[in-house]
Design a protein around this motif. Sequence first.
Motif, PDB file in Angstrom:
ATOM      1  N   GLY A  45       0.796  -1.226   0.000  1.00  0.00           N
ATOM      2  CA  GLY A  45       0.000   0.000   0.000  1.00  0.00           C
ATOM      3  C   GLY A  45       0.823   1.267   0.000  1.00  0.00           C
ATOM      4  N   HIS A  46       2.148   1.158  -0.065  1.00  0.00           N
ATOM      5  CA  HIS A  46       3.010   2.332  -0.047  1.00  0.00           C
ATOM      6  C   HIS A  46       3.816   2.396  -1.338  1.00  0.00           C
ATOM      7  CE1 HIS A  46       2.186   3.157   4.190  1.00  0.00           C
ATOM      8  NE2 HIS A  46       2.313   1.849   4.408  1.00  0.00           N
ATOM      9  N   VAL A  47       4.005   3.605  -1.820  1.00  0.00           N
ATOM     10  CA  VAL A  47       4.837   3.822  -3.007  1.00  0.00           C
ATOM     11  C   VAL A  47       6.256   4.129  -2.545  1.00  0.00           C
ATOM     12  CG1 VAL A  47       5.213   5.221  -5.074  1.00  0.00           C
ATOM     13  CG2 VAL A  47       2.874   4.691  -4.329  1.00  0.00           C
ATOM     14  N   GLY A  48       7.201   3.388  -3.086  1.00  0.00           N
ATOM     15  CA  GLY A  48       8.595   3.621  -2.717  1.00  0.00           C
ATOM     16  C   GLY A  48       9.284   4.547  -3.707  1.00  0.00           C
ATOM     17  N   GLU A  49      10.567   4.326  -3.902  1.00  0.00           N
ATOM     18  CA  GLU A  49      11.303   5.149  -4.845  1.00  0.00           C
ATOM     19  C   GLU A  49      10.900   4.805  -6.282  1.00  0.00           C
ATOM     20  OE1 GLU A  49      12.950   3.158  -2.635  1.00  0.00           O
ATOM     21  OE2 GLU A  49      13.594   4.631  -1.126  1.00  0.00           O
TER      22      GLU A  49
END
Length: 452
Positions: free
Chosen positions: A164-168
């Motif tokens: 659920g999280h956007v990284g680099e």
Amino acid sequence: MPNTARDASPDSTGSDSLLSSAASVATTTSSTDDDVYDLICIGFGPAALAIALAIADSAPANFRALFLEKQAAFAWHAGMLLPAAKMQIGFIKDLAMLRDPTSRFTFVNYLHAHGRLIDFANMGTFYPYREEFEAYLRWCAGQVDDMVAYGEQVVGVAAPERGGHVGEFEVESRVGGAARVRRGRNVVVSTGGSPAVPAVFAPAADSPRLMHSSAYMHAIHARLPERDAAYRVAVVGAGQSAAEIFADLHSRFPNAHTDLVIRDRALRPSDDSPFVNEIFNPDAVDHVYYMDPAARAAAIARDRATNYSVVRIDLLDKLYSDLYLQKLPGHVRQHAIRAQTTVDAVAVADRVHLHLRDTLTGEVADEAYDLVVVATGYDRNQHERLLKPMAHLLAGSAAAVSRDYRLPLHPKVPGGVWLQGCCEATHGLSDSLLSTLAIRSQDVLNSILAAR
């Protein structure tokens, strides 16, 4: 140089050619760089180079940037470095002077380092030879080459979600037969333009007898190897590049017959008078950007004659003199401007055959040429294909780029994406030109540092 009256941002040649997505890489080995960069820039023409110079001058020591460029070395419009051709903007609008006159990356410092400062001053001009300005750009690039990976063609940018999280951001490039992925907190897309060839020329797309103006100096002698042959050559276009090539052919092939095919009634002069030139001032971008969209579009259309399909007056004078000389007794009429003429159809046999129509009289003609050069400008939409894999993360239209050239992304994306050289509709006619690069590079870097 593209077919404009002013010098375009060097990214329009030698920028990355992009595929629709990272998934287009097939049968390759892949590797992932474990490092995370503060910035990954795609392309390394002058707009990107200007950012690299701003980083070298003013970024924190721990700021890590990487520039990916598909060419094997830095080059700027090498296909249009015609003999003795001069710049259309003054040397003060180099990649650093307007940002910081004390920068070691100014054109003046380049001249000093090469022992030509006084000699250049003695010429009494603001306008360097184009080949010298290209050498200046290469000199600058050589001083920041530790930031650049040459020979890598970017094929996609992704922003993967995990838990659920956007990284680099993940930037995938192709190096020979291998795919390589690098991660960056921020991305700048500075891919410049790709040659635009009108659809009517599609039947000749694979013919060696058709070339875009961007390849002229690279390929002209391979395509027309005999200097004294009576070749027939057509140049299609009404801008500076078309006129320069038309003039160059006269001396390069003294027995050739050349036609310059233009749709307008006549070649038009570029307007570079001082008041009009103010539309290319860096602070004019504010005025354009914050205008009502309809008024902005009208203003850009009204000012197009400063840059598109226009020719410097000194070159117009030369061409007129050359054509007049043909009318004198004892001279042969080898060269002509076919005005008010459109190319309605193209066929290829032993030569390229153009079906030409006079738009005033309706008269038609079928002409065969040993070579056709299309000086029809550039498309600046490569960023759309490159960013397609992350289109779902756009928080609005890609045309809604902010004043600092940042794309509107979903709030869950921690980093940012900045566009360079493809924002004319929002930032004005200087967007793809050299005029504002020094100031713009600092604006973009400041925006990236703030995001960081």
